[in-house]
Design an enzyme around this catalytic site. Structure first.
Site, PDB file in Angstrom:
ATOM      1  N   ASP A  83     -68.309  41.866   8.534  1.00  0.00           N
ATOM      2  CA  ASP A  83     -67.559  40.720   9.038  1.00  0.00           C
ATOM      3  C   ASP A  83     -66.303  40.391   8.216  1.00  0.00           C
ATOM      4  O   ASP A  83     -66.403  39.954   7.061  1.00  0.00           O
ATOM      5  CB  ASP A  83     -68.457  39.475   9.069  1.00  0.00           C
ATOM      6  N   GLU A 111     -65.856  39.263  13.943  1.00  0.00           N
ATOM      7  CA  GLU A 111     -66.269  37.984  14.554  1.00  0.00           C
ATOM      8  C   GLU A 111     -65.790  36.743  13.806  1.00  0.00           C
ATOM      9  O   GLU A 111     -65.784  35.658  14.360  1.00  0.00           O
ATOM     10  CB  GLU A 111     -67.796  37.924  14.714  1.00  0.00           C
ATOM     11  N   ASN A 112     -65.399  36.906  12.516  1.00  0.00           N
ATOM     12  CA  ASN A 112     -64.928  35.758  11.737  1.00  0.00           C
ATOM     13  C   ASN A 112     -63.459  35.896  11.344  1.00  0.00           C
ATOM     14  O   ASN A 112     -62.996  35.218  10.425  1.00  0.00           O
ATOM     15  CB  ASN A 112     -65.755  35.599  10.460  1.00  0.00           C
ATOM     16  N   ASN A 128     -72.090  36.279  17.004  1.00  0.00           N
ATOM     17  CA  ASN A 128     -72.325  34.992  17.655  1.00  0.00           C
ATOM     18  C   ASN A 128     -71.039  34.182  17.826  1.00  0.00           C
ATOM     19  O   ASN A 128     -70.950  33.304  18.674  1.00  0.00           O
ATOM     20  CB  ASN A 128     -73.376  34.174  16.899  1.00  0.00           C
ATOM     21  N   HIS A 129     -70.008  34.490  16.991  1.00  0.00           N
ATOM     22  CA  HIS A 129     -68.723  33.796  17.143  1.00  0.00           C
ATOM     23  C   HIS A 129     -67.738  34.580  18.024  1.00  0.00           C
ATOM     24  O   HIS A 129     -66.537  34.300  18.009  1.00  0.00           O
ATOM     25  CB  HIS A 129     -68.075  33.566  15.771  1.00  0.00           C
ATOM     26  N   HIS A 152     -76.362  42.097  15.128  1.00  0.00           N
ATOM     27  CA  HIS A 152     -75.851  40.868  14.527  1.00  0.00           C
ATOM     28  C   HIS A 152     -76.948  39.813  14.536  1.00  0.00           C
ATOM     29  O   HIS A 152     -77.193  39.147  15.548  1.00  0.00           O
ATOM     30  CB  HIS A 152     -74.640  40.393  15.329  1.00  0.00           C
ATOM     31  N   HIS A 203     -73.893  39.581  10.030  1.00  0.00           N
ATOM     32  CA  HIS A 203     -74.016  38.129  10.279  1.00  0.00           C
ATOM     33  C   HIS A 203     -74.295  37.316   9.015  1.00  0.00           C
ATOM     34  O   HIS A 203     -73.741  36.232   8.870  1.00  0.00           O
ATOM     35  CB  HIS A 203     -75.089  37.809  11.320  1.00  0.00           C
TER      36      HIS A 203
HETATM   37 FE   LIG Z   1     -70.120  36.688  10.448  1.00  0.00          FE
HETATM   38 FE   LIG Z   2     -72.299  35.771  12.862  1.00  0.00          FE
END
Ligand SMILES: [Fe+2]
Ligand SMILES: [Fe+2]
Length: 262
Positions: free
Chosen positions: A8, A39-40, A67-68, A151, A176
């Protein structure tokens, strides 16, 4: 074949570290294919078209999410333009039957799959990662290579997924938690690590500004997410596959902290 996976990428300092270290890592390890979790990458939550395009210019082949994935909603309007964005198939906002990306190497297919775990995850995936994987595997050849970015929050769920699908995949790499684990292994031709870590601010709480996290946890209040601006560490793995069997034969952890060299 050598695949570099970087975990990430968090915020501005993560993006800066990616652009600095990716060419060096590609050269050092003679990398054939690069997968990065983004994702971040946009202020700690989500990804934008501008960042997607920047990652491509840095030399990233495929970008996974989590998830993001759709925290920056603008990306939802541009999914057709993001051919190398592998987004979680079981995310509530993922269009049906999309998100898995397929590449060709000397007549062999490489599928990059991104799935959300169910344990302690928000948003809740619409289907279980196991159900999704069973469905997907029934549509491809057993000769194909499958790389999974799982994730999820818990090491147990990731390990169970690896044990369930190690004969079908060349890699199950966890993401994650932003904390790299030391449980990497290769078993039955599949590489595994519970979590690859992050490319994000070293002096932080999982990428987030430290003082803010202390206030939130000590005083039990919710504050707007603020990404740390500290210099980033670079975490990931290099996975080697056999060119004849197309199965994994090695996995090596990478962790470069600020001030360290390759
Ligand atoms: Fe992340
Ligand atoms: Fe995440």
């Amino acid at each position: 074949m050598k695949i570099l996976f970087l975990a990430d990428v968090v915020g501005k300092s993560g993006r800066a570290a990616l652009s600095k270290y990716l060419p060096l890592l590609k050269q050092e390890y003679q990398i054939d294919f690069v997968i990065v979790n983004g994702e971040n990458s946009a202020h700690g939550k989500g990804i934008t078209m501008r960042i997607y395009n920047a990652f491509k210019t840095y030399g990233v082949d495929c970008i996974t999410l989590g998830n993001h994935a759709f925290s920056k909603r603008e990306i939802l309007d541009h999914l057709d333009e993001c051919a190398d964005l592998a987004y979680p198939n079981n995310h509530p906002l993922t269009p049906a039957h999309q998100g898995i990306r397929t590449y060709g190497f000397d007549g062999v297919k490489l599928h990059v799959v991104n799935v959300l775990g169910k344990s302690f995850m928000s948003p809740e995936p619409v289907v279980s990662p196991f159900e999704l994987m069973d469905q997907f595997l029934s549509t491809i050849s057993s000769e194909d290579m499958v790389f999974v970015d799982f994730h999820g929050e818990t090491t147990a769920e990731k390990r169970a997924f690896f044990e369930c699908y190690k004969q079908n995949c060349i890699a199950v790499v966890g993401t994650h938690t932003h904390v790299q684990t030391a449980d990497e292994m290769v078993d039955e031709g599949c590489a595994f690590i519970s979590d690859a870590g992050m490319v994000g601010p070293y002096q932080s709480v999982l990428g987030r500004e430290i003082k803010q996290c202390i206030i939130m946890m000590k005083e039990n209040v919710s504050l707007r997410y603020r990404v740390s601006e500290a210099e980033a560490m670079v975490c990931g793995v290099v996975i080697t596959t056999d060119d004849t069997t197309h199965r994994a034969i090695a996995i090596e952890r990478i962790q470069i902290r600020p001030g360290e060299s390759l």
